[in-house]
Design a protein around this motif. Structure first.
Motif, PDB file in Angstrom:
ATOM      1  N   ARG A  81       3.548  11.959  13.502  1.00  0.00           N
ATOM      2  CA  ARG A  81       2.267  11.379  13.955  1.00  0.00           C
ATOM      3  C   ARG A  81       1.075  12.171  13.426  1.00  0.00           C
ATOM      4  O   ARG A  81       0.084  11.594  12.984  1.00  0.00           O
TER       5      ARG A  81
ATOM      6  N   GLU B 236       0.359  11.486   9.739  1.00  0.00           N
ATOM      7  CA  GLU B 236      -0.327  10.207   9.545  1.00  0.00           C
ATOM      8  C   GLU B 236      -1.787  10.272  10.001  1.00  0.00           C
ATOM      9  O   GLU B 236      -2.655   9.676   9.380  1.00  0.00           O
ATOM     10  N   ASP B 237      -2.050  10.987  11.087  1.00  0.00           N
ATOM     11  CA  ASP B 237      -3.421  11.116  11.595  1.00  0.00           C
ATOM     12  C   ASP B 237      -4.240  12.141  10.816  1.00  0.00           C
ATOM     13  O   ASP B 237      -5.427  12.298  11.063  1.00  0.00           O
ATOM     14  N   GLU B 238      -3.568  12.856   9.912  1.00  0.00           N
ATOM     15  CA  GLU B 238      -4.180  13.945   9.131  1.00  0.00           C
ATOM     16  C   GLU B 238      -4.757  15.027  10.038  1.00  0.00           C
ATOM     17  O   GLU B 238      -5.809  15.599   9.775  1.00  0.00           O
TER      18      GLU B 238
ATOM     19  N   HIS C  41       6.180  13.580   4.753  1.00  0.00           N
ATOM     20  CA  HIS C  41       7.172  12.962   5.628  1.00  0.00           C
ATOM     21  C   HIS C  41       8.598  13.317   5.190  1.00  0.00           C
ATOM     22  O   HIS C  41       9.476  13.546   6.033  1.00  0.00           O
TER      23      HIS C  41
ATOM     24  N   LYS D 269       0.846  -1.195   0.000  1.00  0.00           N
ATOM     25  CA  LYS D 269       0.000   0.000   0.000  1.00  0.00           C
ATOM     26  C   LYS D 269       0.881   1.245   0.000  1.00  0.00           C
ATOM     27  O   LYS D 269       1.830   1.345   0.760  1.00  0.00           O
ATOM     28  N   LYS D 270       0.554   2.164  -0.884  1.00  0.00           N
ATOM     29  CA  LYS D 270       1.334   3.384  -1.017  1.00  0.00           C
ATOM     30  C   LYS D 270       0.868   4.408   0.008  1.00  0.00           C
ATOM     31  O   LYS D 270      -0.324   4.637   0.175  1.00  0.00           O
ATOM     32  N   ASN D 271       1.825   5.023   0.704  1.00  0.00           N
ATOM     33  CA  ASN D 271       1.506   6.047   1.696  1.00  0.00           C
ATOM     34  C   ASN D 271       1.221   7.361   0.969  1.00  0.00           C
ATOM     35  O   ASN D 271       2.077   7.879   0.252  1.00  0.00           O
ATOM     36  N   PRO D 272       0.039   7.938   1.162  1.00  0.00           N
ATOM     37  CA  PRO D 272      -0.302   9.184   0.452  1.00  0.00           C
ATOM     38  C   PRO D 272       0.437  10.402   1.012  1.00  0.00           C
ATOM     39  O   PRO D 272       0.365  11.479   0.435  1.00  0.00           O
ATOM     40  N   HIS D 273       1.143  10.238   2.116  1.00  0.00           N
ATOM     41  CA  HIS D 273       1.799  11.377   2.767  1.00  0.00           C
ATOM     42  C   HIS D 273       3.318  11.343   2.633  1.00  0.00           C
ATOM     43  O   HIS D 273       4.020  11.926   3.456  1.00  0.00           O
ATOM     44  N   VAL D 274       3.813  10.688   1.602  1.00  0.00           N
ATOM     45  CA  VAL D 274       5.263  10.528   1.456  1.00  0.00           C
ATOM     46  C   VAL D 274       5.952  11.887   1.366  1.00  0.00           C
ATOM     47  O   VAL D 274       6.959  12.121   2.045  1.00  0.00           O
TER      48      VAL D 274
END
Length: 122
Positions: free
Chosen positions: A89, A92-94, A13, A5-10
């Motif tokens: 964090r 990731e939690d948006e 980060h 699964k691709k992380n949408p927040h790359v």
């Protein structure tokens, strides 16, 4: 085949990591300056022993400034690490919100310290 699964927040980060690395470089520079000032203070005290007529150069408080800068660099590094983990964090939690008050407060503090240093130099 399962694809990871691709992380949408790359990109967020990666930006957080770049900011953390900038803080690390800054902390290292502040600590290095503190060590250099501390060593220069020792040099001034030694030259005062050899040449008593250069008394105005031997400022014993400069050594404490060097120690203070090393401590400041360590505090900066601890704060940067905490901030990096906190931002990671919240990304990731948006729930990430920029820390405007902290940024403005830091800028004001630097202006006050810089102005104090400028008046001390004159």
């Amino acid at each position: 085949m399962d694809t990871p699964k691709k992380n949408p927040h790359v990109t967020e980060h990666l930006a957080n990591e770049r900011t953390f690395l900038a803080w690390i470089r800054t902390a290292i520079a502040v600590m290095t300056l503190g060590v250099a000032i501390n060593r220069f203070a020792l040099f001034l005290m030694e030259i005062h022993q050899v040449l008593p007529e250069v008394r105005h150069l031997a400022n014993r408080h400069v050594e404490k400034l060097g120690i203070g800068l090393v401590i400041l660099g360590i505090v900066m590094l601890v704060g940067a690490t905490w901030h990096y983990l906190h931002v990671g964090r919240t990304i990731e939690d948006e729930t990430y919100r920029p820390a405007n008050k902290v940024m403005v407060g830091t800028a004001i503090l630097i202006i006050v310290v810089g102005g104090s240093a400028l008046t001390w130099l004159f």
